[in-house]
Write a protein that holds these residues in place. Structure first.
Motif, PDB file in Angstrom:
ATOM      1  N   VAL A  95       9.069   9.180  12.720  1.00 56.64           N
ATOM      2  CA  VAL A  95       8.766   8.221  13.046  1.00 56.64           C
ATOM      3  C   VAL A  95       7.315   8.334  11.806  1.00 56.64           C
ATOM      4  CG1 VAL A  95       7.838   6.170  14.069  1.00 56.64           C
ATOM      5  CG2 VAL A  95      10.145   7.582  15.226  1.00 56.64           C
ATOM      6  N   ILE A  96       6.531   9.178  11.682  1.00 52.07           N
ATOM      7  CA  ILE A  96       5.693   9.194  11.471  1.00 52.07           C
ATOM      8  C   ILE A  96       5.295   9.805  10.028  1.00 52.07           C
ATOM      9  CG2 ILE A  96       3.409  10.484  11.440  1.00 52.07           C
ATOM     10  CD1 ILE A  96       3.009  11.049  14.127  1.00 52.07           C
ATOM     11  N   LEU A  97       6.619  10.259   9.880  1.00 51.76           N
ATOM     12  CA  LEU A  97       6.791  10.386   8.140  1.00 51.76           C
ATOM     13  C   LEU A  97       7.406   9.382   7.600  1.00 51.76           C
ATOM     14  CD1 LEU A  97       7.346  12.766   6.387  1.00 51.76           C
ATOM     15  CD2 LEU A  97       8.988  13.496   7.014  1.00 51.76           C
ATOM     16  N   LEU A  98       8.154   8.650   8.333  1.00 50.87           N
ATOM     17  CA  LEU A  98       8.786   7.550   7.899  1.00 50.87           C
ATOM     18  C   LEU A  98       8.044   6.638   7.285  1.00 50.87           C
ATOM     19  CD1 LEU A  98      12.146   5.679   7.030  1.00 50.87           C
ATOM     20  CD2 LEU A  98      11.018   4.854   9.393  1.00 50.87           C
ATOM     21  N   GLY A  99       7.118   6.110   8.359  1.00 46.56           N
ATOM     22  CA  GLY A  99       5.911   4.802   8.034  1.00 46.56           C
ATOM     23  C   GLY A  99       5.282   5.904   6.626  1.00 46.56           C
ATOM     24  N   PHE A 100       4.104   6.714   6.825  1.00 46.19           N
ATOM     25  CA  PHE A 100       3.950   7.510   5.577  1.00 46.19           C
ATOM     26  C   PHE A 100       4.538   7.694   4.618  1.00 46.19           C
ATOM     27  CE2 PHE A 100       1.313  10.167   8.349  1.00 46.19           C
ATOM     28  CZ  PHE A 100      -0.457   8.886   7.703  1.00 46.19           C
ATOM     29  N   ILE A 101       5.785   7.601   4.263  1.00 44.41           N
ATOM     30  CA  ILE A 101       6.563   7.537   3.304  1.00 44.41           C
ATOM     31  C   ILE A 101       6.652   6.287   2.666  1.00 44.41           C
ATOM     32  CG2 ILE A 101       8.695   7.078   2.202  1.00 44.41           C
ATOM     33  CD1 ILE A 101       9.987   9.825   3.597  1.00 44.41           C
ATOM     34  N   LEU A 102       7.281   4.793   3.768  1.00 52.84           N
ATOM     35  CA  LEU A 102       7.014   3.506   3.408  1.00 52.84           C
ATOM     36  C   LEU A 102       5.765   3.111   2.783  1.00 52.84           C
ATOM     37  CD1 LEU A 102       8.942   1.873   7.462  1.00 52.84           C
ATOM     38  CD2 LEU A 102       9.660   2.243   4.306  1.00 52.84           C
ATOM     39  N   MET A 103       4.884   3.712   3.160  1.00 56.63           N
ATOM     40  CA  MET A 103       3.978   3.404   2.766  1.00 56.63           C
ATOM     41  C   MET A 103       3.469   3.729   1.025  1.00 56.63           C
ATOM     42  SD  MET A 103      -0.560   3.984   4.417  1.00 56.63           S
ATOM     43  CE  MET A 103       0.136   4.076   6.695  1.00 56.63           C
ATOM     44  N   SER A 104       4.154   5.055   0.902  1.00 53.84           N
ATOM     45  CA  SER A 104       3.033   5.301  -0.364  1.00 53.84           C
ATOM     46  C   SER A 104       4.082   4.378  -1.081  1.00 53.84           C
ATOM     47  CB  SER A 104       4.108   6.626  -0.883  1.00 53.84           C
ATOM     48  OG  SER A 104       5.828   6.564  -0.661  1.00 53.84           O
ATOM     49  N   GLY A 105       3.258   4.616  -2.519  1.00 53.37           N
ATOM     50  CA  GLY A 105       3.994   3.701  -3.509  1.00 53.37           C
ATOM     51  C   GLY A 105       3.507   2.107  -4.178  1.00 53.37           C
ATOM     52  N   GLY A 106       3.892   1.312  -4.791  1.00 51.30           N
ATOM     53  CA  GLY A 106       3.007   0.204  -5.528  1.00 51.30           C
ATOM     54  C   GLY A 106       2.136   0.546  -6.496  1.00 51.30           C
ATOM     55  N   GLY A 107       1.376   1.542  -7.017  1.00 48.28           N
ATOM     56  CA  GLY A 107       0.121   2.036  -7.590  1.00 48.28           C
ATOM     57  C   GLY A 107       0.908   1.454  -8.891  1.00 48.28           C
ATOM     58  N   SER A 108       0.033   1.236  -9.757  1.00 49.46           N
ATOM     59  CA  SER A 108       0.296   1.325 -11.824  1.00 49.46           C
ATOM     60  C   SER A 108      -0.453   2.329 -11.976  1.00 49.46           C
ATOM     61  CB  SER A 108      -0.907  -0.272 -12.132  1.00 49.46           C
ATOM     62  OG  SER A 108      -0.224  -0.678 -13.334  1.00 49.46           O
ATOM     63  N   ASP A 109       0.401   2.245 -13.196  1.00 47.92           N
ATOM     64  CA  ASP A 109       0.483   3.540 -14.498  1.00 47.92           C
ATOM     65  C   ASP A 109      -0.996   3.585 -15.165  1.00 47.92           C
ATOM     66  OD1 ASP A 109       2.871   4.373 -13.219  1.00 47.92           O
ATOM     67  OD2 ASP A 109       4.080   3.786 -14.703  1.00 47.92           O
ATOM     68  N   ASP A 110      -0.950   2.316 -15.371  1.00 45.78           N
ATOM     69  CA  ASP A 110      -1.707   1.519 -15.833  1.00 45.78           C
ATOM     70  C   ASP A 110      -3.069   1.122 -15.322  1.00 45.78           C
ATOM     71  OD1 ASP A 110      -3.935   0.850 -18.411  1.00 45.78           O
ATOM     72  OD2 ASP A 110      -3.026  -0.925 -18.147  1.00 45.78           O
ATOM     73  N   PRO A 111      -4.162   1.758 -15.148  1.00 40.92           N
ATOM     74  CA  PRO A 111      -5.633   1.533 -14.299  1.00 40.92           C
ATOM     75  C   PRO A 111      -5.652   0.252 -14.617  1.00 40.92           C
ATOM     76  CG  PRO A 111      -6.333   3.708 -16.092  1.00 40.92           C
ATOM     77  CD  PRO A 111      -5.005   2.894 -15.781  1.00 40.92           C
ATOM     78  N   GLN A 112      -5.990  -0.411 -15.871  1.00 43.07           N
ATOM     79  CA  GLN A 112      -6.130  -1.682 -16.440  1.00 43.07           C
ATOM     80  C   GLN A 112      -5.284  -3.500 -15.485  1.00 43.07           C
ATOM     81  OE1 GLN A 112      -9.275  -2.509 -18.072  1.00 43.07           O
ATOM     82  NE2 GLN A 112      -9.561   0.252 -17.425  1.00 43.07           N
ATOM     83  N   VAL A 113      -4.273  -2.305 -14.817  1.00 45.98           N
ATOM     84  CA  VAL A 113      -3.614  -3.531 -14.781  1.00 45.98           C
ATOM     85  C   VAL A 113      -3.625  -3.782 -13.268  1.00 45.98           C
ATOM     86  CG1 VAL A 113      -1.048  -4.820 -15.205  1.00 45.98           C
ATOM     87  CG2 VAL A 113      -2.016  -2.915 -16.524  1.00 45.98           C
ATOM     88  N   PHE A 114      -3.720  -5.253 -12.854  1.00 41.92           N
ATOM     89  CA  PHE A 114      -3.594  -4.699 -10.798  1.00 41.92           C
ATOM     90  C   PHE A 114      -2.159  -5.034 -11.052  1.00 41.92           C
ATOM     91  CE2 PHE A 114      -3.807  -7.764  -7.258  1.00 41.92           C
ATOM     92  CZ  PHE A 114      -4.433  -6.590  -6.237  1.00 41.92           C
ATOM     93  N   ASN A 115      -1.485  -4.328  -9.519  1.00 45.07           N
ATOM     94  CA  ASN A 115      -0.013  -4.388  -9.063  1.00 45.07           C
ATOM     95  C   ASN A 115      -0.403  -5.210  -8.021  1.00 45.07           C
ATOM     96  OD1 ASN A 115       3.011  -4.610  -8.707  1.00 45.07           O
ATOM     97  ND2 ASN A 115       2.719  -2.915  -9.161  1.00 45.07           N
ATOM     98  N   PRO A 116      -0.611  -6.129  -8.138  1.00 41.58           N
ATOM     99  CA  PRO A 116       0.102  -7.134  -6.404  1.00 41.58           C
ATOM    100  C   PRO A 116       0.327  -6.262  -5.451  1.00 41.58           C
ATOM    101  CG  PRO A 116       1.058  -8.553  -7.820  1.00 41.58           C
ATOM    102  CD  PRO A 116       0.158  -7.189  -8.195  1.00 41.58           C
ATOM    103  N   GLU A 117       1.699  -5.701  -6.002  1.00 38.43           N
ATOM    104  CA  GLU A 117       2.819  -4.978  -5.351  1.00 38.43           C
ATOM    105  C   GLU A 117       1.798  -3.403  -3.948  1.00 38.43           C
ATOM    106  OE1 GLU A 117       6.506  -4.014  -2.960  1.00 38.43           O
ATOM    107  OE2 GLU A 117       5.706  -5.929  -4.428  1.00 38.43           O
ATOM    108  N   ILE A 118       1.254  -3.705  -3.707  1.00 44.85           N
ATOM    109  CA  ILE A 118       0.237  -3.290  -2.850  1.00 44.85           C
ATOM    110  C   ILE A 118      -0.255  -3.467  -1.822  1.00 44.85           C
ATOM    111  CG2 ILE A 118      -0.426  -1.118  -4.870  1.00 44.85           C
ATOM    112  CD1 ILE A 118      -3.336  -2.277  -4.075  1.00 44.85           C
ATOM    113  N   PHE A 119      -0.171  -4.802  -1.610  1.00 46.08           N
ATOM    114  CA  PHE A 119      -0.211  -5.776  -0.645  1.00 46.08           C
ATOM    115  C   PHE A 119       0.756  -6.571  -0.278  1.00 46.08           C
ATOM    116  CE2 PHE A 119      -4.059  -5.898  -3.258  1.00 46.08           C
ATOM    117  CZ  PHE A 119      -4.795  -5.714  -2.098  1.00 46.08           C
ATOM    118  N   SER A 120       2.454  -6.290  -0.363  1.00 51.52           N
ATOM    119  CA  SER A 120       3.440  -5.904   0.558  1.00 51.52           C
ATOM    120  C   SER A 120       3.502  -5.449   1.781  1.00 51.52           C
ATOM    121  CB  SER A 120       4.620  -5.786  -0.848  1.00 51.52           C
ATOM    122  OG  SER A 120       4.694  -4.279  -0.249  1.00 51.52           O
TER     123      SER A 120
END
Length: 95
Positions: free
Chosen positions: A37-62
């Motif tokens: 369950v802990i591992l699943l939580g960390f997997i679901l928490m990962s991702g959502g970043g942007s490749d370009d640091p100048q571009v904001f991706n609101p997906e991190i607040f899902s």
């Protein structure tokens, strides 16, 4: 001391010092469930970043990253505590 007495003494020590596990099988099953369950939580928490640091991706607040994943991690830790405190040798008494 004679060699026979020393051998007998050595055998007594090895027979009385047997290895035992701290937890039973039921405890380990709950520990692995909690770890999953802990591992699943960390997997679901990962991702959502942007490749370009100048571009904001609101997906991190899902909902998945802000509410669901941390809740799963906390539930997993609670399962781990339960697994440690669980005593599988207690029998339920009938009233």
């Amino acid at each position: 001391m004679s060699k026979k007495q020393m051998t007998g003494k050595k055998n007594r020590v090895t027979h009385s010092a047997h290895k035992t596990f701290i937890f039973e099988r039921k405890n380990y099953i709950f520990m692995f469930i909690g770890l999953g369950v802990i591992l699943l939580g960390f997997i679901l928490m990962s991702g959502g970043g942007s490749d370009d640091p100048q571009v904001f991706n609101p997906e991190i607040f899902s909902f998945r990253r802000i509410r669901l994943a941390p809740t799963l991690v906390l539930i997993g830790f609670a399962i781990e505590v339960y697994a440690i405190l669980l005593n599988p040798n207690t029998d339920k008494k009938e009233s």
